[in-house]
Design a protein around this motif. Structure first.
Motif, mmCIF file in Angstrom:
data_model
loop_
_atom_site.group_PDB
_atom_site.id
_atom_site.type_symbol
_atom_site.label_atom_id
_atom_site.label_comp_id
_atom_site.label_asym_id
_atom_site.label_seq_id
_atom_site.Cartn_x
_atom_site.Cartn_y
_atom_site.Cartn_z
ATOM 1 N N LEU A 145 35.392 46.747 40.946
ATOM 2 C CA LEU A 145 36.236 45.583 40.671
ATOM 3 C C LEU A 145 35.415 44.573 39.874
ATOM 4 O O LEU A 145 34.406 44.057 40.369
ATOM 5 C CB LEU A 145 36.726 44.951 41.975
ATOM 6 N N VAL A 146 35.807 44.313 38.647
ATOM 7 C CA VAL A 146 35.135 43.329 37.798
ATOM 8 C C VAL A 146 35.963 42.054 37.836
ATOM 9 O O VAL A 146 37.077 42.009 37.307
ATOM 10 C CB VAL A 146 35.001 43.853 36.350
ATOM 11 N N ASN A 147 35.437 41.009 38.483
ATOM 12 C CA ASN A 147 36.213 39.777 38.621
ATOM 13 C C ASN A 147 35.694 38.628 37.766
ATOM 14 O O ASN A 147 36.286 37.563 37.736
ATOM 15 C CB ASN A 147 36.283 39.345 40.081
ATOM 16 N N SER A 148 34.563 38.880 37.087
ATOM 17 C CA SER A 148 34.006 37.824 36.243
ATOM 18 C C SER A 148 33.056 38.450 35.235
ATOM 19 O O SER A 148 32.419 39.478 35.520
ATOM 20 C CB SER A 148 33.268 36.783 37.098
ATOM 21 N N LEU A 149 32.964 37.830 34.067
ATOM 22 C CA LEU A 149 32.040 38.299 33.033
ATOM 23 C C LEU A 149 30.852 37.359 32.867
ATOM 24 O O LEU A 149 30.012 37.581 31.998
ATOM 25 C CB LEU A 149 32.775 38.443 31.691
ATOM 26 N N ASP A 150 30.779 36.324 33.695
ATOM 27 C CA ASP A 150 29.688 35.356 33.561
ATOM 28 C C ASP A 150 29.055 35.042 34.911
ATOM 29 O O ASP A 150 28.782 33.884 35.238
ATOM 30 C CB ASP A 150 30.172 34.078 32.877
ATOM 31 N N GLY A 151 28.881 36.081 35.718
ATOM 32 C CA GLY A 151 28.194 35.898 36.982
ATOM 33 C C GLY A 151 28.984 35.125 38.019
ATOM 34 O O GLY A 151 28.392 34.482 38.892
ATOM 35 N N GLY A 152 30.287 35.176 37.962
ATOM 36 C CA GLY A 152 31.120 34.534 38.961
ATOM 37 C C GLY A 152 31.503 33.104 38.658
ATOM 38 O O GLY A 152 32.211 32.484 39.449
ATOM 39 N N ARG A 153 31.067 32.571 37.515
ATOM 40 C CA ARG A 153 31.416 31.181 37.197
ATOM 41 C C ARG A 153 32.877 31.056 36.769
ATOM 42 O O ARG A 153 33.541 30.069 37.085
ATOM 43 C CB ARG A 153 30.486 30.654 36.105
ATOM 44 N N THR A 154 33.369 32.068 36.056
ATOM 45 C CA THR A 154 34.743 32.033 35.570
ATOM 46 C C THR A 154 35.441 33.325 35.939
ATOM 47 O O THR A 154 34.996 34.397 35.524
ATOM 48 C CB THR A 154 34.782 31.865 34.032
ATOM 49 N N PRO A 155 36.515 33.252 36.697
ATOM 50 C CA PRO A 155 37.224 34.491 37.035
ATOM 51 C C PRO A 155 37.991 35.037 35.831
ATOM 52 O O PRO A 155 38.418 34.280 34.939
ATOM 53 C CB PRO A 155 38.174 34.056 38.147
ATOM 54 N N ILE A 156 38.136 36.350 35.788
ATOM 55 C CA ILE A 156 38.926 36.986 34.738
ATOM 56 C C ILE A 156 40.393 36.641 34.954
ATOM 57 O O ILE A 156 40.893 36.613 36.079
ATOM 58 C CB ILE A 156 38.704 38.510 34.763
ATOM 59 N N ALA A 157 41.100 36.403 33.862
ATOM 60 C CA ALA A 157 42.515 36.035 33.950
ATOM 61 C C ALA A 157 43.315 37.129 34.665
ATOM 62 O O ALA A 157 43.117 38.326 34.424
ATOM 63 C CB ALA A 157 43.075 35.791 32.551
ATOM 64 N N ASN A 158 44.209 36.682 35.543
ATOM 65 C CA ASN A 158 45.122 37.572 36.265
ATOM 66 C C ASN A 158 44.398 38.594 37.143
ATOM 67 O O ASN A 158 44.945 39.651 37.439
ATOM 68 C CB ASN A 158 46.047 38.309 35.280
ATOM 69 N N VAL A 159 43.181 38.279 37.564
ATOM 70 C CA VAL A 159 42.425 39.252 38.354
ATOM 71 C C VAL A 159 43.086 39.510 39.708
ATOM 72 O O VAL A 159 42.958 40.611 40.269
ATOM 73 C CB VAL A 159 40.970 38.783 38.537
ATOM 74 N N LEU A 160 43.812 38.542 40.242
ATOM 75 C CA LEU A 160 44.461 38.750 41.528
ATOM 76 C C LEU A 160 45.729 39.586 41.396
ATOM 77 O O LEU A 160 46.032 40.422 42.258
ATOM 78 C CB LEU A 160 44.790 37.409 42.185
ATOM 79 N N SER A 161 46.471 39.373 40.332
ATOM 80 C CA SER A 161 47.709 40.136 40.159
ATOM 81 C C SER A 161 47.452 41.521 39.575
ATOM 82 O O SER A 161 48.263 42.430 39.769
ATOM 83 C CB SER A 161 48.680 39.360 39.254
ATOM 84 N N ASN A 162 46.348 41.665 38.851
ATOM 85 C CA ASN A 162 46.044 42.963 38.241
ATOM 86 C C ASN A 162 44.536 43.195 38.294
ATOM 87 O O ASN A 162 43.842 43.055 37.292
ATOM 88 C CB ASN A 162 46.549 43.015 36.793
ATOM 89 N N PRO A 163 43.993 43.515 39.471
ATOM 90 C CA PRO A 163 42.536 43.611 39.623
ATOM 91 C C PRO A 163 41.918 44.803 38.906
ATOM 92 O O PRO A 163 40.717 44.810 38.660
ATOM 93 C CB PRO A 163 42.360 43.718 41.138
ATOM 94 N N TYR A 164 42.709 45.797 38.559
ATOM 95 C CA TYR A 164 42.181 46.985 37.881
ATOM 96 C C TYR A 164 42.970 47.256 36.602
ATOM 97 O O TYR A 164 43.759 48.207 36.523
ATOM 98 C CB TYR A 164 42.247 48.213 38.801
ATOM 99 N N PRO A 165 42.782 46.432 35.583
ATOM 100 C CA PRO A 165 43.577 46.579 34.353
ATOM 101 C C PRO A 165 43.312 47.906 33.635
ATOM 102 O O PRO A 165 44.165 48.383 32.889
ATOM 103 C CB PRO A 165 43.132 45.386 33.495
ATOM 104 N N GLY A 166 42.169 48.482 33.866
ATOM 105 C CA GLY A 166 41.866 49.757 33.214
ATOM 106 C C GLY A 166 42.307 50.957 34.010
ATOM 107 O O GLY A 166 42.046 52.107 33.622
ATOM 108 N N GLY A 167 42.994 50.727 35.123
ATOM 109 C CA GLY A 167 43.420 51.833 35.970
ATOM 110 C C GLY A 167 42.384 52.150 37.027
ATOM 111 O O GLY A 167 41.282 51.584 37.059
#
Length: 315
Positions: A145-167
């Motif tokens: 599960l990738v929830n941030s690209l900057d060490g947790g400072r900024t969450p990825i958009a829509n990570v709660l509604s779609n936590p696995y966008p790549g399947g």
């Protein structure tokens, strides 16, 4: 996470005969023989690998464009793929059974005189293999599960509604055949050539009565281990190519690290790997014997390690 809970089975038995014989008043012999059956394991539902086939034609070859085959002629005859127990002509056990594990044992004690005894012996033993042959590539999977690209400072958009966008990665088992683990790396056990490692143990020495309350014992004790398990990187470019990377041999690392066109980009078997999206790969990678696998494909179960032991033991 799709973990694997294997149902591994392995048979082992070892009948033996051993006894002492008082040949004369001065000489005693200790003789025996043992036979070990240390069977290769299997998995009840064949959810286990059966090594790597370096000669099978890779299905990837038919998917590579004519232009890429012209640029990299070795891809026209691309080979290599993982094998699976019980699939095709493969046995269900992961290695051949070694049925020749006979172990003679012989020892003696000889009384030279009232205060001096000579002793010696030899025995052949077989080492239990380690569990490297329990390889299960393709039968388990994990999707991080990738929830941030900057060490947790900024969450990825829509990570709660779609936590696995790549399947979600799911185990493919043996269904992909030689396409299993392409774009990735995995170890494999060379069960076709494996035999049980053996140890020759021997000793010779004497025991001298020095006084009524003390003895001196001097012995030579040694062993020779033959065919102990070892491992080696398998998916390595040829020596002539590696020389082009070595500064000490007139080569340059820059040449081998240079990026070239990625012939595997966009091919379905590589979905979920860097090969699927990358525009380029290194020249070193494309010159591997099996460039569709991104790694060294560590070959385990080799029998080319020997151990020599010699000692003087004084008591």
């Amino acid at each position: 996470n799709f973990p694997l809970y294997p149902f591994n089975r392995q048979w082992y038995f070892a009948p033996y005969f051993h006894d002492d014989w008082k040949v004369t008043r001065r000489l005693t012999l200790n003789l025996g023989v043992r036979w070990d059956y240390n069977g290769a394991p299997d998995e009840k539902w064949n959810r286990i690998n059966r090594g790597f086939d370096a000669t099978v034609t890779s299905p990837i070859a038919s998917l590579i464009s004519a232009a890429d085959k012209a640029a990299f002629p070795q891809l026209a005859s691309l080979k290599g793929g993982f094998r699976f127990a019980g699939v095709g002509s493969q046995p269900t056990i992961v290695a051949k059974n070694d049925l020749n594990n006979w172990q003679p044992r012989v020892g003696f004690a000889y009384q030279v005189n009232e205060k001096l005894v000579l002793r010696g012996g030899y025995g052949l033993y077989y080492m239990n293999p380690n569990n490297n042959y329990l390889q299960t590539a393709g039968f388990s999977a994990f999707t991080p599960l990738v929830n941030s690209l900057d060490g947790g400072r900024t969450p990825i958009a829509n990570v709660l509604s779609n936590p696995y966008p790549g399947g979600i990665n799911r185990p493919t088992g043996s269904s992909l055949g030689a396409n299993t683990f392409v774009g990735r790396d995995n170890n494999w056990f060379d069960g076709d050539n494996f035999y049980t490692p053996r140890v020759h143990q021997f000793s010779f020495g004497f025991q001298q009565q020095v006084s009524n309350s003390s003895t001196l014992e001097v012995s030579y004790v040694g062993s020779r281990t033959v065919g102990a398990n070892s491992e080696k990187q398998f998916n390595i470019p040829s020596l002539s190519f590696r020389k082009t990377c070595n500064l000490q041999e007139g080569g340059s690392p820059l040449y081998c690290n240079e990026q070239v066109n990625n012939p595997f980009k966009g091919l379905d078997p590589f979905i979920g790997t860097g090969f699927y999206t990358a525009n380029t790969i290194s020249r070193f990678q494309i010159n591997r014997p099996f460039p569709q696998f991104n790694g060294n494909l560590l070959q385990q179960g080799r029998n080319d390690s020997n151990i020599y032991y010699n000692s003087l033991q004084v008591t």
